[in-house]
Design a protein around this motif. Structure first.
Motif, PDB file in Angstrom:
ATOM      1  N   TRP A 116       0.955  -1.117   0.039  1.00  0.00           N
ATOM      2  CA  TRP A 116      -0.049  -0.042  -0.131  1.00  0.00           C
ATOM      3  C   TRP A 116       0.933   1.414   0.181  1.00  0.00           C
ATOM      4  N   GLU A 117       0.223   2.447  -0.399  1.00  0.00           N
ATOM      5  CA  GLU A 117       0.931   3.585  -0.492  1.00  0.00           C
ATOM      6  C   GLU A 117       0.037   4.684  -0.141  1.00  0.00           C
ATOM      7  N   GLY A 119      -2.308   4.434   1.829  1.00  0.00           N
ATOM      8  CA  GLY A 119      -3.665   3.367   2.174  1.00  0.00           C
ATOM      9  C   GLY A 119      -4.220   3.234   1.056  1.00  0.00           C
ATOM     10  N   ARG A 120      -3.554   3.383  -0.375  1.00  0.00           N
ATOM     11  CA  ARG A 120      -3.812   2.789  -1.512  1.00  0.00           C
ATOM     12  C   ARG A 120      -3.282   1.436  -2.044  1.00  0.00           C
ATOM     13  N   PRO A 121      -3.981   0.558  -2.189  1.00  0.00           N
ATOM     14  CA  PRO A 121      -3.481  -0.597  -2.613  1.00  0.00           C
ATOM     15  C   PRO A 121      -2.508  -0.706  -3.785  1.00  0.00           C
ATOM     16  N   LEU A 122      -1.535  -1.223  -4.115  1.00  0.00           N
ATOM     17  CA  LEU A 122      -0.652  -1.330  -5.172  1.00  0.00           C
ATOM     18  C   LEU A 122      -0.757  -2.349  -5.924  1.00  0.00           C
ATOM     19  N   GLU A 123      -0.840  -2.282  -7.259  1.00  0.00           N
ATOM     20  CA  GLU A 123      -0.639  -3.561  -8.080  1.00  0.00           C
ATOM     21  C   GLU A 123       0.660  -4.073  -8.542  1.00  0.00           C
TER      22      GLU A 123
END
Length: 365
Positions: A116-117, A119-123
């Protein structure tokens, strides 16, 4: 304007400027439709360019072309076109985003790999690419060579070409926070690269395995200070970081060994927590935790023995003997072996009512 390409690459001399642009975009992992959009070309023209590149450079397939683009220097980690870029038009200047102090990326390995960055999940891409990231995240302070990464992910069946540089390039793009027109700034990269190989930049990522070990060490320190309740609290926080089987689904011998190690580490922490709970007189909590641990690891005899002792000390001798019978049957059915001497001895002590030998045993860290 023609693309400038560094000289001294004999295999590139047969390529025209447009073909070099296509090869560079292929090396950056773009699909034909993305290349067509970025270079303002029909998709069938891109396919034709790629076919001529493979023929002129003696390459077998697209994967070989990706590696070739890296080998030639057309693509280096941290530079190249961005996926989905509609054209070469520069972006408008923007106010720089203030950087938060501390790690910018969180990486979780105590379950299926996730990152995550803010709070945003990373692909992170497919499982072998994730396995490369896991190897870097579990080797703090170490630089891993391409061969170490390849052997750790593929083992005795390596691919014909070396995809490690491509995987790292794609991971660096996935883990970036901001990027300029030519890609992620090397100074902000989460993965660093030098002539020896690749490493996770110190302080750039918060890895849950490292946090788990810090909490476990703090719990031990609390115990030494005579604070078992604080030790239980810290140990519970460490165990809460586990989200299932560590590194679930990741391929390769490195992931397999680390999966076993981290699973055993979680079991040891749960046993340690149970010991502290029993010292505090919180027997119901300890027994509930041990039942859950035994259900998750039915072939683990030290866990079964610890549960048997905890049950006996709370007056549940029949339940303790039932745990032994279930463990004995499971060992016979699954492994074809009898209970170990340790488990048999615990069984005999319960039958005899040997209170002294059934006192809480120390748990090795």
């Amino acid at each position: 304007m023609p693309t400038t390409v560094t000289t001294g690459r004999p295999t590139d001399t047969a390529l025209g400027d447009q073909e070099r642009k296509v090869l560079r975009a292929v090396g950056c992992g773009l699909r034909d439709d993305e290349i067509a959009a970025a270079l303002a070309l029909p998709e069938d023209t891109v396919a034709g360019h790629l076919a001529r590149i493979l023929s002129a450079c003696g390459l077998r397939d697209r994967a070989a072309a990706i590696v070739h683009a890296f080998d030639c220097g057309l693509v280096v980690p941290g530079s190249g076109p961005r996926t989905g870029a509609p054209g070469p038009a520069p972006r408008a200047a923007a106010t720089p985003i203030p950087r938060a102090s501390g790690p910018r990326v969180r990486i979780s390995l105590l379950g299926p790999l996730q990152a995550w960055e803010g709070g945003r999940p990373l692909e992170l891409g497919h499982l072998r690419r994730q396995a490369v990231l896991a190897a870097l995240a579990l080797s703090p302070g170490r630089t891993l060579s391409q061969r170490e990464l390849r052997d750790g992910v593929w083992g005795v069946d390596p691919p014909a070409t070396n995809p490690v540089p491509v995987y790292v390039y794609r991971l660096r793009k996935a883990l970036r926070l901001e990027e300029g027109p030519d890609g992620p700034d090397a100074a902000d990269a989460v993965i660093a690269h030098d002539r020896r190989g690749y490493r996770l930049v110190s302080g750039a990522a918060d890895v849950d395995v490292a946090r788990m070990e810090e909490l476990a060490a703090d719990a031990e320190a609390a115990d030494r200070a005579g604070e078992p309740a604080e030790a239980v609290r810290l140990c519970s926080r460490a165990l809460a970081l586990f989200r299932g089987e560590p590194l679930a689904g990741l391929p390769g011998p490195f992931a397999e060994l680390e999966r076993l190690r981290l699973t055993e580490r979680g079991i040891a922490l749960a046993q340690r927590k149970s010991q502290w709970q029993q010292r505090l007189g919180r027997h119901s909590e300890a027994i509930a935790g041990l039942f859950a641990l035994s259900a998750a690891h039915p072939l683990n005899e030290p866990v079964a023995a610890m549960l048997m002792r905890a049950l006996y000390r709370t007056g549940r001798q029949a339940d303790a003997l039932t745990v032994f019978d279930r463990a004995r049957r499971r060992l016979a059915d699954d492994l074809g072996v009898p209970p170990s001497r340790m488990l048999r001895r615990t069984h005999q002590m319960i039958l005899r009512g040997d209170e002294a030998d059934l006192a809480p045993a120390g748990i090795m860290r």
